[in-house]
Design an enzyme around this catalytic site. Sequence first.
Site, PDB file in Angstrom:
ATOM      1  N   GLU A 198      -4.173  -9.982   4.202  1.00 27.47           N
ATOM      2  CA  GLU A 198      -5.156  -9.526   5.195  1.00 27.47           C
ATOM      3  C   GLU A 198      -6.361 -10.446   5.358  1.00 27.47           C
ATOM      4  O   GLU A 198      -6.774 -10.750   6.474  1.00 27.47           O
ATOM      5  CB  GLU A 198      -5.657  -8.104   4.844  1.00 27.47           C
ATOM      6  CG  GLU A 198      -4.688  -6.999   5.202  1.00 27.47           C
ATOM      7  CD  GLU A 198      -3.705  -6.666   4.093  1.00 27.47           C
ATOM      8  OE1 GLU A 198      -3.513  -7.505   3.193  1.00 27.47           O
ATOM      9  OE2 GLU A 198      -3.131  -5.568   4.137  1.00 27.47           O
TER      10      GLU A 198
ATOM     11  N   GLU B 127       0.829  -1.211   0.000  1.00 30.33           N
ATOM     12  CA  GLU B 127       0.000   0.000   0.000  1.00 30.33           C
ATOM     13  C   GLU B 127       0.868   1.267   0.000  1.00 30.33           C
ATOM     14  O   GLU B 127       0.578   2.229  -0.700  1.00 30.33           O
ATOM     15  CB  GLU B 127      -0.972  -0.046   1.189  1.00 30.33           C
ATOM     16  CG  GLU B 127      -1.998  -1.170   0.997  1.00 30.33           C
ATOM     17  CD  GLU B 127      -2.889  -1.383   2.210  1.00 30.33           C
ATOM     18  OE1 GLU B 127      -2.363  -1.745   3.272  1.00 30.33           O
ATOM     19  OE2 GLU B 127      -4.106  -1.162   2.097  1.00 30.33           O
TER      20      GLU B 127
HETATM   21  N1  COA Z   1       4.416  -7.863  12.339  1.00 32.54           N
HETATM   22  C1  COA Z   1       5.259  -8.014  13.377  1.00 32.54           C
HETATM   23  N2  COA Z   1       6.392  -8.709  13.313  1.00 32.54           N
HETATM   24  C2  COA Z   1       6.703  -9.291  12.132  1.00 32.54           C
HETATM   25  C3  COA Z   1       5.880  -9.181  11.016  1.00 32.54           C
HETATM   26  C4  COA Z   1       4.681  -8.412  11.130  1.00 32.54           C
HETATM   27  N3  COA Z   1       3.846  -8.230  10.096  1.00 32.54           N
HETATM   28  N4  COA Z   1       6.430  -9.867   9.985  1.00 32.54           N
HETATM   29  C5  COA Z   1       7.575 -10.392  10.474  1.00 32.54           C
HETATM   30  N5  COA Z   1       7.738 -10.050  11.766  1.00 32.54           N
HETATM   31  C6  COA Z   1       8.856 -10.410  12.648  1.00 32.54           C
HETATM   32  C7  COA Z   1       8.767 -11.873  13.052  1.00 32.54           C
HETATM   33  O1  COA Z   1       7.890 -12.027  14.159  1.00 32.54           O
HETATM   34  C8  COA Z   1      10.210 -12.159  13.390  1.00 32.54           C
HETATM   35  O2  COA Z   1      10.496 -11.647  14.669  1.00 32.54           O
HETATM   36  P1  COA Z   1      11.402 -12.535  15.727  1.00 32.54           P
HETATM   37  O3  COA Z   1      12.726 -12.656  15.028  1.00 32.54           O
HETATM   38  O4  COA Z   1      11.422 -11.665  16.938  1.00 32.54           O
HETATM   39  O5  COA Z   1      10.690 -13.827  15.880  1.00 32.54           O
HETATM   40  C9  COA Z   1      10.994 -11.300  12.397  1.00 32.54           C
HETATM   41  O6  COA Z   1      10.070 -10.305  11.931  1.00 32.54           O
HETATM   42  C10 COA Z   1      11.472 -12.089  11.194  1.00 32.54           C
HETATM   43  O7  COA Z   1      10.350 -12.754  10.621  1.00 32.54           O
HETATM   44  P2  COA Z   1      10.335 -14.341  10.330  1.00 32.54           P
HETATM   45  O8  COA Z   1       8.901 -14.768  10.322  1.00 32.54           O
HETATM   46  O9  COA Z   1      11.262 -15.056  11.237  1.00 32.54           O
HETATM   47  O10 COA Z   1      10.935 -14.346   8.851  1.00 32.54           O
HETATM   48  P3  COA Z   1      10.659 -15.439   7.729  1.00 32.54           P
HETATM   49  O11 COA Z   1      11.616 -15.130   6.638  1.00 32.54           O
HETATM   50  O12 COA Z   1      10.655 -16.808   8.291  1.00 32.54           O
HETATM   51  O13 COA Z   1       9.157 -15.143   7.214  1.00 32.54           O
HETATM   52  C11 COA Z   1       7.336 -13.747   6.467  1.00 32.54           C
HETATM   53  C12 COA Z   1       8.871 -13.929   6.593  1.00 32.54           C
HETATM   54  C13 COA Z   1       7.094 -12.359   5.897  1.00 32.54           C
HETATM   55  C14 COA Z   1       6.772 -14.829   5.524  1.00 32.54           C
HETATM   56  C15 COA Z   1       6.696 -13.914   7.856  1.00 32.54           C
HETATM   57  O14 COA Z   1       7.410 -13.110   8.778  1.00 32.54           O
HETATM   58  C16 COA Z   1       5.257 -13.489   7.881  1.00 32.54           C
HETATM   59  O15 COA Z   1       4.400 -14.222   7.400  1.00 32.54           O
HETATM   60  N6  COA Z   1       4.994 -12.276   8.446  1.00 32.54           N
HETATM   61  C17 COA Z   1       3.649 -11.761   8.573  1.00 32.54           C
HETATM   62  C18 COA Z   1       3.166 -11.196   7.244  1.00 32.54           C
HETATM   63  C19 COA Z   1       1.785 -10.646   7.428  1.00 32.54           C
HETATM   64  O16 COA Z   1       0.828 -11.384   7.540  1.00 32.54           O
HETATM   65  N7  COA Z   1       1.673  -9.310   7.473  1.00 32.54           N
HETATM   66  C20 COA Z   1       0.466  -8.640   7.793  1.00 32.54           C
HETATM   67  C21 COA Z   1      -0.199  -8.138   6.574  1.00 32.54           C
HETATM   68  S1  COA Z   1      -1.676  -7.312   7.025  1.00 32.54           S
END
Ligand code: COA
Length: 246
Positions: free
Chosen positions: A135, A115
């Site tokens: 989302e 966005e």
């Molecule tokens: N909000 C808060 N923290 C987030 C985040 C988010 N949207 N996305 C990633 N993080 C944090 C993780 O909790 C992790 O923190 P930690 O190291 O303290 O555990 C850190 O960022 C690294 O993320 P991680 O999940 O370990 O990386 P990955 O490479 O395995 O996966 C993603 C990457 C993007 C696939 C995964 O982090 C994810 O699915 N994030 C959420 C995406 C999402 O749904 N966003 C909201 C859209 S509305």
Amino acid sequence: MSAFETLIYEKDAHIAYVTLNRAEALNAYNIKMRDDLYEVLRAIKDDPEVRVAIFKGAGEKAFCAGADLSEFLSAPSPVMARRVRFGRDVWSLFLSLPQPLIAAVHGYVLGSGIEIALYCDIRIASEDAKFGLPEVGLGIIPAAGGTQTLPRAIGMARSLEMLLANRWLSSEEAYSSGLVNQVVPKNKLLETAEEMAKKIASFNPKVVRKAKQAVVRGLDLSLSEGLELERRLFSDLRECGKEQGK
Ligand code: COA
């Protein structure tokens, strides 16, 4: 030069740089970042020295992994209310910026990440960029304009597939859909954005702003209203040129 907790704001000559700076959380967008972004956007808008701005993400893995889930999905209602208020302000502020904005995106570009990129006028992606709108699977819908800005960029069918089926796009798919202007190797991302920013900054800023206005405002108008807008902006520039020639 930056006094913000979640962003780095820098200026070099006529170019402003805004870096989302929560690499430890993949630059997830939290309330503090929203407040900081509001301040930075105001500063850019009011700064006549800034002719173009580049938005980018800190760290190796992400431009922005969307809304901060730990904060937003567990937020008590007053915080949610504040979020909505700030959301409206920040997003309309983005739209009101007269300068061209370039998003230089890499890695995860999810939710609010897409966005933010869509509020920019030009998007350059690195080869590792991945675009998604998770989302609906989280029980919410995008709240930073994505349901409106994405279809304007890539059309209804592709947007609905991304939104309803959580279909992520690779950088190449984002390019072929028209979501991004260019895909470049990761080590060339900033350089490419800077080259484009310098080119834009080398032109008369009044002309550049009018050209942006004509396209961005024109898209919300009928063709005849849009042509009228273009005529008006063109003659504003001519008047301005005449006054300067006096
Ligand atoms: N909000 C808060 N923290 C987030 C985040 C988010 N949207 N996305 C990633 N993080 C944090 C993780 O909790 C992790 O923190 P930690 O190291 O303290 O555990 C850190 O960022 C690294 O993320 P991680 O999940 O370990 O990386 P990955 O490479 O395995 O996966 C993603 C990457 C993007 C696939 C995964 O982090 C994810 O699915 N994030 C959420 C995406 C999402 O749904 N966003 C909201 C859209 S509305």
